[in-house]
Design a protein around this motif. Structure first.
Motif, PDB file in Angstrom:
ATOM      1  N   PRO A 152       0.834  -1.199   0.000  1.00  0.00           N
ATOM      2  CA  PRO A 152       0.000   0.000   0.000  1.00  0.00           C
ATOM      3  C   PRO A 152       0.870   1.251   0.000  1.00  0.00           C
ATOM      4  N   SER A 153       0.570   2.197  -0.848  1.00  0.00           N
ATOM      5  CA  SER A 153       1.397   3.382  -1.029  1.00  0.00           C
ATOM      6  C   SER A 153       0.605   4.639  -0.684  1.00  0.00           C
ATOM      7  N   ILE A 154       1.149   5.431   0.225  1.00  0.00           N
ATOM      8  CA  ILE A 154       0.506   6.701   0.571  1.00  0.00           C
ATOM      9  C   ILE A 154       0.534   7.644  -0.628  1.00  0.00           C
ATOM     10  N   GLY A 155       1.619   7.575  -1.413  1.00  0.00           N
ATOM     11  CA  GLY A 155       1.713   8.408  -2.613  1.00  0.00           C
ATOM     12  C   GLY A 155       0.614   8.115  -3.609  1.00  0.00           C
ATOM     13  N   PHE A 156       0.291   6.833  -3.809  1.00  0.00           N
ATOM     14  CA  PHE A 156      -0.796   6.474  -4.716  1.00  0.00           C
ATOM     15  C   PHE A 156      -2.144   6.970  -4.191  1.00  0.00           C
ATOM     16  N   VAL A 157      -2.325   6.952  -2.886  1.00  0.00           N
ATOM     17  CA  VAL A 157      -3.578   7.448  -2.302  1.00  0.00           C
ATOM     18  C   VAL A 157      -3.741   8.935  -2.613  1.00  0.00           C
ATOM     19  N   VAL A 158      -2.686   9.707  -2.377  1.00  0.00           N
ATOM     20  CA  VAL A 158      -2.748  11.158  -2.609  1.00  0.00           C
ATOM     21  C   VAL A 158      -2.924  11.454  -4.095  1.00  0.00           C
ATOM     22  N   PHE A 159      -2.161  10.762  -4.942  1.00  0.00           N
ATOM     23  CA  PHE A 159      -2.303  10.984  -6.383  1.00  0.00           C
ATOM     24  C   PHE A 159      -3.688  10.575  -6.861  1.00  0.00           C
ATOM     25  N   GLY A 160      -4.187   9.436  -6.397  1.00  0.00           N
ATOM     26  CA  GLY A 160      -5.505   8.974  -6.819  1.00  0.00           C
ATOM     27  C   GLY A 160      -6.599   9.956  -6.483  1.00  0.00           C
ATOM     28  N   VAL A 161      -6.508  10.558  -5.289  1.00  0.00           N
ATOM     29  CA  VAL A 161      -7.502  11.561  -4.893  1.00  0.00           C
ATOM     30  C   VAL A 161      -7.370  12.810  -5.751  1.00  0.00           C
ATOM     31  N   ALA A 162      -6.134  13.276  -5.956  1.00  0.00           N
ATOM     32  CA  ALA A 162      -5.911  14.515  -6.711  1.00  0.00           C
ATOM     33  C   ALA A 162      -6.249  14.362  -8.188  1.00  0.00           C
ATOM     34  N   ALA A 163      -6.018  13.159  -8.741  1.00  0.00           N
ATOM     35  CA  ALA A 163      -6.221  12.953 -10.180  1.00  0.00           C
ATOM     36  C   ALA A 163      -7.532  12.277 -10.519  1.00  0.00           C
ATOM     37  N   GLY A 164      -8.258  11.788  -9.519  1.00  0.00           N
ATOM     38  CA  GLY A 164      -9.502  11.079  -9.779  1.00  0.00           C
ATOM     39  C   GLY A 164      -9.278   9.735 -10.439  1.00  0.00           C
ATOM     40  N   VAL A 165      -8.226   9.038 -10.040  1.00  0.00           N
ATOM     41  CA  VAL A 165      -7.865   7.733 -10.613  1.00  0.00           C
ATOM     42  C   VAL A 165      -8.078   6.662  -9.547  1.00  0.00           C
ATOM     43  N   SER A 166      -8.477   5.463  -9.964  1.00  0.00           N
ATOM     44  CA  SER A 166      -8.720   4.362  -9.040  1.00  0.00           C
ATOM     45  C   SER A 166      -7.467   4.036  -8.229  1.00  0.00           C
ATOM     46  N   ILE A 167      -7.570   4.135  -6.918  1.00  0.00           N
ATOM     47  CA  ILE A 167      -6.431   3.843  -6.048  1.00  0.00           C
ATOM     48  C   ILE A 167      -6.104   2.355  -6.072  1.00  0.00           C
ATOM     49  N   THR A 168      -7.127   1.515  -6.118  1.00  0.00           N
ATOM     50  CA  THR A 168      -6.890   0.075  -6.179  1.00  0.00           C
ATOM     51  C   THR A 168      -6.104  -0.295  -7.428  1.00  0.00           C
ATOM     52  N   ARG A 169      -6.460   0.265  -8.567  1.00  0.00           N
ATOM     53  CA  ARG A 169      -5.731  -0.013  -9.809  1.00  0.00           C
ATOM     54  C   ARG A 169      -4.295   0.493  -9.729  1.00  0.00           C
ATOM     55  N   LEU A 170      -4.091   1.635  -9.091  1.00  0.00           N
ATOM     56  CA  LEU A 170      -2.735   2.150  -8.905  1.00  0.00           C
ATOM     57  C   LEU A 170      -1.916   1.202  -8.032  1.00  0.00           C
ATOM     58  N   PHE A 171      -2.534   0.703  -6.964  1.00  0.00           N
ATOM     59  CA  PHE A 171      -1.848  -0.243  -6.089  1.00  0.00           C
ATOM     60  C   PHE A 171      -1.381  -1.464  -6.873  1.00  0.00           C
ATOM     61  N   ILE A 172      -2.298  -2.052  -7.631  1.00  0.00           N
ATOM     62  CA  ILE A 172      -1.973  -3.265  -8.383  1.00  0.00           C
ATOM     63  C   ILE A 172      -0.890  -2.986  -9.422  1.00  0.00           C
ATOM     64  N   ALA A 173      -0.983  -1.836 -10.083  1.00  0.00           N
ATOM     65  CA  ALA A 173      -0.022  -1.496 -11.142  1.00  0.00           C
ATOM     66  C   ALA A 173       1.367  -1.219 -10.590  1.00  0.00           C
ATOM     67  N   GLY A 174       1.484  -0.909  -9.322  1.00  0.00           N
ATOM     68  CA  GLY A 174       2.793  -0.600  -8.747  1.00  0.00           C
ATOM     69  C   GLY A 174       3.613  -1.813  -8.360  1.00  0.00           C
ATOM     70  N   LEU A 175       3.006  -3.001  -8.374  1.00  0.00           N
ATOM     71  CA  LEU A 175       3.709  -4.205  -7.913  1.00  0.00           C
ATOM     72  C   LEU A 175       4.957  -4.508  -8.748  1.00  0.00           C
ATOM     73  N   VAL A 176       4.797  -4.670 -10.051  1.00  0.00           N
ATOM     74  CA  VAL A 176       5.914  -5.060 -10.914  1.00  0.00           C
ATOM     75  C   VAL A 176       7.008  -3.989 -10.945  1.00  0.00           C
ATOM     76  N   PRO A 177       6.682  -2.697 -11.136  1.00  0.00           N
ATOM     77  CA  PRO A 177       7.749  -1.681 -11.099  1.00  0.00           C
ATOM     78  C   PRO A 177       8.507  -1.661  -9.771  1.00  0.00           C
ATOM     79  N   GLY A 178       7.792  -1.846  -8.648  1.00  0.00           N
ATOM     80  CA  GLY A 178       8.473  -1.869  -7.357  1.00  0.00           C
ATOM     81  C   GLY A 178       9.456  -3.013  -7.243  1.00  0.00           C
ATOM     82  N   ILE A 179       9.049  -4.178  -7.727  1.00  0.00           N
ATOM     83  CA  ILE A 179       9.948  -5.339  -7.706  1.00  0.00           C
ATOM     84  C   ILE A 179      11.150  -5.097  -8.622  1.00  0.00           C
ATOM     85  N   LEU A 180      10.915  -4.472  -9.789  1.00  0.00           N
ATOM     86  CA  LEU A 180      12.025  -4.147 -10.687  1.00  0.00           C
ATOM     87  C   LEU A 180      13.016  -3.192 -10.024  1.00  0.00           C
TER      88      LEU A 180
END
Length: 427
Positions: A152-180
Motif C-alpha cells: 500500500p502506497s501513501i503516494g498512490f492514495v494522494v495521487f488517486g484523490v488529486a487525479a480522480g484515478v482508481s487507487i486500487t488499480r494504482l496499487f496493483i499497477a505498482g507491484l511489478v515496477p516496485g519489484i524491478l
C-alpha cells in the motif's frame, strides 16, 4: 502571465520561509487576485473540501500501521528472516537491506518510516562488519524509496484523490515496477560491493531458516492480506489501511508481545503529526488545483508541450524531466499535489493511460526523495545512522543511477507496467 503569477507567488512564498501548505494558499490567493475573482468564502470552501475525502482517510491509518510495525517487532523479524536467508554471502547485509525494504514496503507505504527502521537496525550491523559505510547508507536510502511504489502506497492514495484515478488499480499497477526497482538495486549492489568483507556468519541450517520463517510468518502475512483483500473486493484501500493498523497492533501486542501500552502514545503521536501535515497540504493544494483549472494553466502548459503530444514516449520523457527538476526542490507530497492538476489534462489529451502515468509519476517523485538539496530520505539516514550528508550522497549515486535506469526502461516499454496490471486486476 497566469503561469508567471502561479510560479512567482509559490516560489516567492517558499523563498520567504513559509511552510509549503501556506505557500500554496498564498499561490491560490494570488491567482484569485490576478483573475479578479477573490472570494474568501470560496477559498474556505475549497480548503475544507480538499480534506473532506474518504480515500484520504487511508493516509493516517497507513502511517499508524508503519509506526506500529516498527514498535511491535514486525520490522525486526522481517530483517532477521532476510539475514537468515542471505546473510552468509559476501556483502550479504546489502541483499538483506533490499529484501527487507521490499517486504516492509508492502506493509507501511511510507518511505520515511521504512528507511528509519532499516537504518536503525542494519547500519550498526554493517558498520561493525566493516562495510563501506557511505555505500551501505546509500543502498538503504535507495531501498527506502521503494515504499511509495509497492502497495500500500501513501503516494498512490494522494495521487488517486488529486487525479480522480482508481487507487486500487494504482496499487496493483505498482507491484511489478516496485519489484524491478528492488532487482535493480540487487544487481547494482552485486557490481559495486565486490570489495565488501566476506560474511562472518555461516550459512543457516534448514532448521534455522524454518524457525526464522515461522517467527516472521505473521509479519509476512500482512502484505498478502492487504493486496488479496483489495484484489478480491473484500475492502477498499481506505478499509485496507484500517485493517493494516489493527493487524500490526494485534500481532505486535498479542502474538510477538513487544507492543505495550506505553508504546502506543508515541506511535499515535508520530502518525498524527505526519498525517496532519499531509492532510493540510492536500487541503491547501486543492485550492490551488481548483484555481489552476479556472486559470487554464494546463492549457498553457499543453501549448508548450504541444509538439510532443503526438509522441507519447517523448511527452512522457518531457514530463518526467519536469518532475525530476521540481523534485529536487520540493518534497514528495507537495510535488504530487502541485503537478498533478497541471499534467493530468495533458495526459488525458495525449491518450496516455492515467494509471500508467500515475505509477511513473510516483516512481519519479520517490526518486526525488534521494536528490539533494531536499532529499528527505537522505536526511533520515543521516540522522538515524549518524553518517555525514556528503558521504551518503556519494554512496547513493550508483543506486540512484539504477533507479533512473528503471524509470527510463518503463517509459520506453510501458507494457511492463500496463500488461501485468491488467492481468492482476482482472480487467
Amino acid at each position: 502571465m497566469t503561469v508567471f503569477v502561479f510560479l512567482g507567488s509559490l516560489l516567492g512564498a517558499m523563498a520567504l520561509g513559509m511552510p509549503i501548505a501556506l505557500a500554496l494558499l498564498v499561490c491560490g490567493v494570488a491567482l484569485m487576485l490576478q483573475l479578479d475573482t477573490f472570494d474568501a468564502q470560496i477559498l474556505a470552501q475549497n480548503l475544507v473540501g480538499g480534506a473532506d475525502s474518504f480515500p484520504l482517510m487511508a493516509v493516517p491509518f497507513f502511517m499508524l500501521a508503519g509506526e506500529l510495525m516498527n514498535a511491535g517487532g514486525l520490522s525486526r523479524r522481517i530483517i532477521a528472516l532476510a539475514v537468515t536467508i542471505v546473510g552468509h554471502v559476501r556483502g550479504g547485509l546489502g541483499y538483506v537491506a533490499v529484501l527487507a525494504a521490499l517486504v516492509m514496503a508492502s506493509i507501511s507505504g511510507s518511505a520515511v518510516a521504512d528507511t528509519a527502521a532499516l537504518a536503525a537496525i542494519l547500519l550498526p550491523m554493517m558498520r561493525q562488519a566493516g562495510y563501506n559505510l557511505p555505500r551501505a547508507a546509500g543502498l538503504i536510502s535507495a531501498g527506502g524509496i521503494i515504499a511509495p511504489v509497492i502497495p500500500p502506497s501513501i503516494g498512490f492514495v494522494v495521487f488517486g484523490v488529486a487525479a480522480g484515478v482508481s487507487i486500487t488499480r494504482l496499487f496493483i499497477a505498482g507491484l511489478v515496477p516496485g519489484i524491478l526497482m528492488g532487482l535493480a538495486l540487487i544487481l547494482t549492489w552485486y557490481i559495486v560491493a565486490r570489495d565488501e568483507p566476506a560474511a562472518r556468519t555461516q550459512r543457516a541450517s534448514l532448521r534455522e531458516v524454518g524457525h526464522a520463517v515461522l517467527d516472521g510468518l505473521w509479519a509476512l502475512g500482512l502484505p498478502f492480506l492487504i493486496i488479496g483483500g483489495m484484489r478480491a473486493g473484500v475492502f477498499t484501500p481506505t478499509e485496507a489501511a484500517v485493517v493494516a493498523a489493527v493487524y500490526a497492533a494485534a500481532v505486535g501486542g498479542f502474538i510477538y508481545r513487544e507492543l505495550h501500552l506505553k508504546d502506543l502514545r508515541p506511535a499515535l503521536l508520530s502518525a498524527l503529526k505526519t498525517s496532519a501535515a499531509v492532510m493540510f497540504l492536500v487541503a491547501a493544494a486543492m485550492v490551488s488545483a481548483w484555481l489552476i483549472t479556472i486559470a487554464d494553466i494546463p492549457g498553457q502548459v499543453s501549448g508548450i508541450l504541444g509538439p510532443l503530444i503526438e509522441s507519447k514516449t517523448l511527452l512522457m520523457l518531457a514530463m518526467m524531466f519536469l518532475v525530476i527538476i521540481v523534485g529536487t526542490a520540493l518534497d514528495f507530497i507537495p510535488t504530487v499535489l502541485i503537478l498533478t492538476p497541471v499534467l493530468m489534462p495533458i495526459v488525458k489529451q495525449a491518450g496516455i493511460d492515467p494509471v500508467y502515468f500515475g505509477v511513473m509519476f510516483i516512481i519519479n517523485n520517490a526518486i526525488g526523495l534521494l536528490t539533494p538539496p531536499v532529499g528527505t530520505v537522505l536526511n533520515v539516514v543521516c540522522a538515524v545512522g549518524r553518517v555525514p550528508m556528503d558521504k551518503v550522497i556519494r554512496g547513493v549515486m550508483p543506486f540512484l543511477i539504477a533507479q533512473f535506469a528503471v524509470l527510463l526502461l518503463l517509459i520506453l516499454v510501458p507494457e511492463i507496467v500496463t500488461v501485468p496490471a491488467r492481468w492482476l486486476y482482472g480487467r
